[in-house]
Design an enzyme around this catalytic site. Structure first.
Site, PDB file in Angstrom:
ATOM      1  N   ASP A 269       6.763   2.924  -2.032  1.00 39.67           N
ATOM      2  CA  ASP A 269       6.261   1.580  -1.757  1.00 39.67           C
ATOM      3  C   ASP A 269       7.166   0.628  -2.543  1.00 39.67           C
ATOM      4  O   ASP A 269       7.905   1.039  -3.438  1.00 39.67           O
ATOM      5  CB  ASP A 269       4.781   1.465  -2.173  1.00 39.67           C
ATOM      6  CG  ASP A 269       4.105   0.297  -1.470  1.00 39.67           C
ATOM      7  OD1 ASP A 269       2.880   0.325  -1.326  1.00 39.67           O
ATOM      8  OD2 ASP A 269       4.822  -0.633  -1.024  1.00 39.67           O
TER       9      ASP A 269
HETATM   10  C1  GLC Z   1       3.714  -3.622   0.191  1.00 40.60           C
HETATM   11  C2  GLC Z   1       2.701  -2.655   0.770  1.00 40.60           C
HETATM   12  C3  GLC Z   1       3.286  -1.725   1.794  1.00 40.60           C
HETATM   13  C4  GLC Z   1       4.365  -2.467   2.547  1.00 40.60           C
HETATM   14  C5  GLC Z   1       5.500  -2.699   1.593  1.00 40.60           C
HETATM   15  C6  GLC Z   1       6.640  -3.521   2.224  1.00 40.60           C
HETATM   16  O1  GLC Z   1       3.497  -3.780  -1.166  1.00 40.60           O
HETATM   17  O2  GLC Z   1       1.934  -1.876  -0.155  1.00 40.60           O
HETATM   18  O3  GLC Z   1       2.216  -1.311   2.649  1.00 40.60           O
HETATM   19  O4  GLC Z   1       4.811  -1.701   3.654  1.00 40.60           O
HETATM   20  O5  GLC Z   1       5.075  -3.318   0.395  1.00 40.60           O
HETATM   21  O6  GLC Z   1       6.184  -4.812   2.488  1.00 40.60           O
END
Ligand code: GLC
Length: 730
Positions: A269
């Site tokens: 993430d």
């Molecule tokens: C965010 C979310 C994830 C998302 C990523 C990119 O913090 O937790 O679900 O795909 O970052 O935006």
């Protein structure tokens, strides 16, 4: 020579011939390819790369891409949110929108709405449409579906996820992933794992039993890998048993690679990576979004090159990671093909796909005076009340937000449907007096008397009053949880006042997580759950309210009377203490808790009414005693006795009569949605491989099916079982 020696000799001779035959049939290349397709192409690409080139592919070179290797014809790998629509273009090196004018997308109903259809075919259709939209927008990886289990009604991201139940979540995420990937786009099942709250999401350490891990929290991820062959998976922010998910060997190697044989890419993430050597050795492949000044400072940038040079990370590990990315590039035709899907976006077909989900997601919670459907030929006026009658929700929720070209609001949907035939009296009723800024929510819950009074007057002056209530993305949002289940902005005062002014009051809730209805649910005779429901949400809710179709949605999560009835809150095990949370309810998540503890919810998991009536009869099981590898087949007749065409979802729950371990009172094991025209009758079957009745034995680390009696409970809601059949496992 005695008999046993002859047997040994013959066996040895057979083994020699067998191995000669096997090798003759499988040249080294074929052996390699037998292992994994494209392996020889991957190996030759990797062997021609420098260490620097390999490492450059393993971390972001911008917000949503990692580097390619131009001299080898490997392009950048482009990722994009989100689970219910392709996100607007973001700046390459900041979170600001890029300000493009051609980056709108179709806004699909969010995860819970999709799950509320209980229709896997719609999940496939959604995945296919999303895959086409992603391709048309030049994306290679779509960062969805989100499959985390609804553990608390307060989790801000419940709306993005699917359900409190692993079987329903699995049944809906597998076709969604297959759909996306059928369009040469990699799906990314997230957030692996145990990301069930937003409170302290980047630090919280989750403790949970092995049984609850395997029986509740992992099944959807396991099915995504083993059944849908998902190409990528996203490591979650939180810790699990003391170790960050993005460097958690147990999750990323022991379970994901060794048990499930995952061959795809583990993506962190954004800003969820916390080390170089541990993350590299324990299974992370691609580091995204780390909050550092330069891309050179990423853990998987210069520090990884140094770690390899220092002998802390074998280069073979780096090769494996690059190989995983290249494998997905081949499988999605980025490499090695010239016929990759072109895609399309904002097309009538995609709006139709979104409409079908919206239509089948709507849940008729209550209709005790048959106020619904409204016959537009029998009324002269309708009061439309509430901020959610006109609010567009597409862009909210942070990373899953969509810049939608089209989002029909409920008021627009009703105007489109009624035309001039009925007078529409709109009043705001309540205002969204909240702001959400950088994950901080400020809400002014002062009652707006003026708005209340004009709504009451409008209801008095109309034949029917419809209140569009619920939440919005100041509450259903990534980054923070709700602080309670109460309806904000004094909506319950509004609801009671309007219902007093007009007994023909209907309340529609637009929200992605439960709200507390206890203060008015007895006074309101018609209640509908309308979700955050995509580009055609307003069209669908208008048609349902005025009887164009009969609702067929079923709740994918329990609606408790009060928050404290919910397991994590009853046991005070949410959101944890000192950044550590222990899932003490264990297996008893959602209806498992309410059933086992005999707590009556306001509306149960699997509940949803219809405008027509169904009669179930002749429920039988093909036999009563089963061996462990057999499949039970439950048959039944279902008849549509009413005037409306409709659909009923038959649910099969299992109860283990006697077990050596604690088991939830009953658990969903199978379901089938049946469409029946008025007066139509069908005989349907529900199949249950009896192995699915197993529990996870954490001592032997195997699924165990104990011989004995089970009850198969057939119903149309977890609290509405109309037939039970007894079976025995030998
Ligand atoms: C965010 C979310 C994830 C998302 C990523 C990119 O913090 O937790 O679900 O795909 O970052 O935006």
């Amino acid at each position: 020579m005695n008999r046993s020696k002859i047997i040994v000799l013959v066996t040895l001779i057979n083994l020699v011939f067998a191995s000669l035959y096997f090798n003759a049939c499988n040249s080294p290349d074929q052996l390699a390819d037998k292992k994994e397709p494209f392996q020889s192409e991957i190996d030759s690409l990797v062997s021609s790369m420098t260490l620097e080139e390999k490492v450059s592919m393993l971390h972001g070179n911008s917000k949503f891409a990692n580097a390619g290797i131009e001299r080898l014809g490997i392009p950048e790998w482009v990722l994009s949110d989100g689970p219910h629509g392709v996100r607007e273009e973001i700046q390459r090196h900041s979170w600001d929108p890029a300000g493009w004018t051609n980056d709108s997308s179709t806004y699909f109903p969010t995860g819970t709405a999709l799950a509320a259809t209980w229709n896997p075919e719609l999940a496939l259709g959604t995945g296919e449409a999303l895959g086409e939209e992603a391709r048309a927008r030049g994306k290679d990886v779509l960062l969805g579906p989100g499959v985390n289990i609804h553990r608390s009604p307060l989790c801000g991201r419940n709306f993005e996820y699917m359900s409190e139940d692993p079987v329903l979540t699995t049944a809906m995420c597998v076709p969604y992933i297959k759909g996306v990937q059928s369009k040469d786009v990699a799906a990314c099942v997230k957030h692996y794992a145990l990301n069930n709250q937003e409170t302290n999401r980047t630090t919280v350490d989750v403790q949970v039993s092995e049984r609850a891990l395997y029986e509740i929290y992992l099944p959807a991820f396991k099915a995504a890998v083993e059944e849908a062959e998902v190409h990528t998976i996203m490591g979650a922010y939180n810790k699990f048993r003391g170790v960050y998910c993005c460097e958690n060997k147990y999750l990323l190697k022991d379970i994901l690679r060794d048990e499930w044989n995952f061959k795809g890419v583990v993506i962190s993430d954004w800003d969820a990576t916390h080390s170089t050597v541990d993350a590299a050795l324990n299974g992370l492949d691609l580091e995204m979004g780390t909050d550092v000044a330069s891309y050179d400072d990423y853990y998987f940038s210069k520090p990884l090159i140094q770690a390899v040079k220092d002998g802390l990370v074998p280069e073979s590990i780096v090769d494996e990671k690059v190989g995983n990315i290249l494998r997905v590039m081949y499988k999605t035709k980025i490499l090695g093909a010239s016929n990759r899907e072109k895609g399309s976006y904002n097309t009538p077909e995609h709006y139709e796909a979104a409409y079908k989900v919206a239509k089948e997601s709507i849940v008729l919670l209550k209709n005790s005076k048959n106020l619904l459907p409204i016959d537009q030929n029998k009324i002269k006026s309708v009061a439309i009340i509430g901020d959610n009658a006109t609010r567009k929700h597409c862009e909210g929720g942070f990373s899953s937000g969509v810049k939608a070209k089209k989002e029909v609001t409920p008021l627009e949907g009703i105007k489109n449907l009624l035309g001039k035939s009925v007078k529409i009296n709109f009043s705001q009723g309540y205002e969204k007096t909240s702001e959400l800024d950088n994950f901080i929510r400020i809400t002014d819950n002062t009652l707006n008397e003026e708005l209340l009074n004009s709504a009451v007057a409008s209801a008095k002056a109309s034949d029917v009053a419809i209140i569009f209530a619920g939440l919005n993305h100041d509450y259903d949002s990534e980054g923070l949880d709700k602080s309670d289940m109460l309806l904000p902005y004094q909506q319950d005062i509004l609801i009671k006042a309007v219902a007093k002014a007009n007994p023909n009051t209907i309340v529609v809730f637009h929200a992605g997580s439960p709200v507390d209805m206890s203060s008015f649910s007895n006074e309101i005779s018609a209640m509908v759950w309308g979700w955050l429901n995509g580009s055609e949400g307003g069209t669908a809710i208008a048609q349902m309210l005025f009887g164009v179709f009969s609702p067929s949605g079923k709740m994918p999560f329990t609606l408790p009377v009060h928050l404290e009835d919910s397991p994590a809150h009853a046991l005070d095990s949410y959101p944890g203490v000192n950044h550590s949370v222990n899932y003490t309810e264990d297996l008893l998540v959602g209806y498992r808790w309410f059933d086992t503890k005999n707590i009556r919810p306001l509306f149960a998991f699997g509940h949803g009414l219809s405008y027509t009536q169904f009669t179930i009869s002749n429920v039988t099981v093909d036999k009563n005693v089963f061996a462990k590898d057999e499949t039970a087949v439950v048959s039944l007749n279902i008849k549509n006795d009413g005037d409306f065409d409709g659909a009923e979802t038959i649910q099969l729950y299992a109860h283990d009569v006697e077990s050596s371990v604690i088991r939830p009172f009953k658990e969903l094991k199978s379901f089938k949605k049946v469409f029946l025209n008025s007066e139509e009758e069908k005989t349907i079957q529900l199949e249950l491989p009896v192995n699915n009745l197993s529990f996870y034995n954490s001592k032997t680390k195997t699924w165990e099916l104990e011989p004995g009696d089970f009850k198969l409970m057939i119903g149309n809601a977890s609290n509405n079982i109309f037939e039970t059949v007894d079976i025995q496992i030998k």
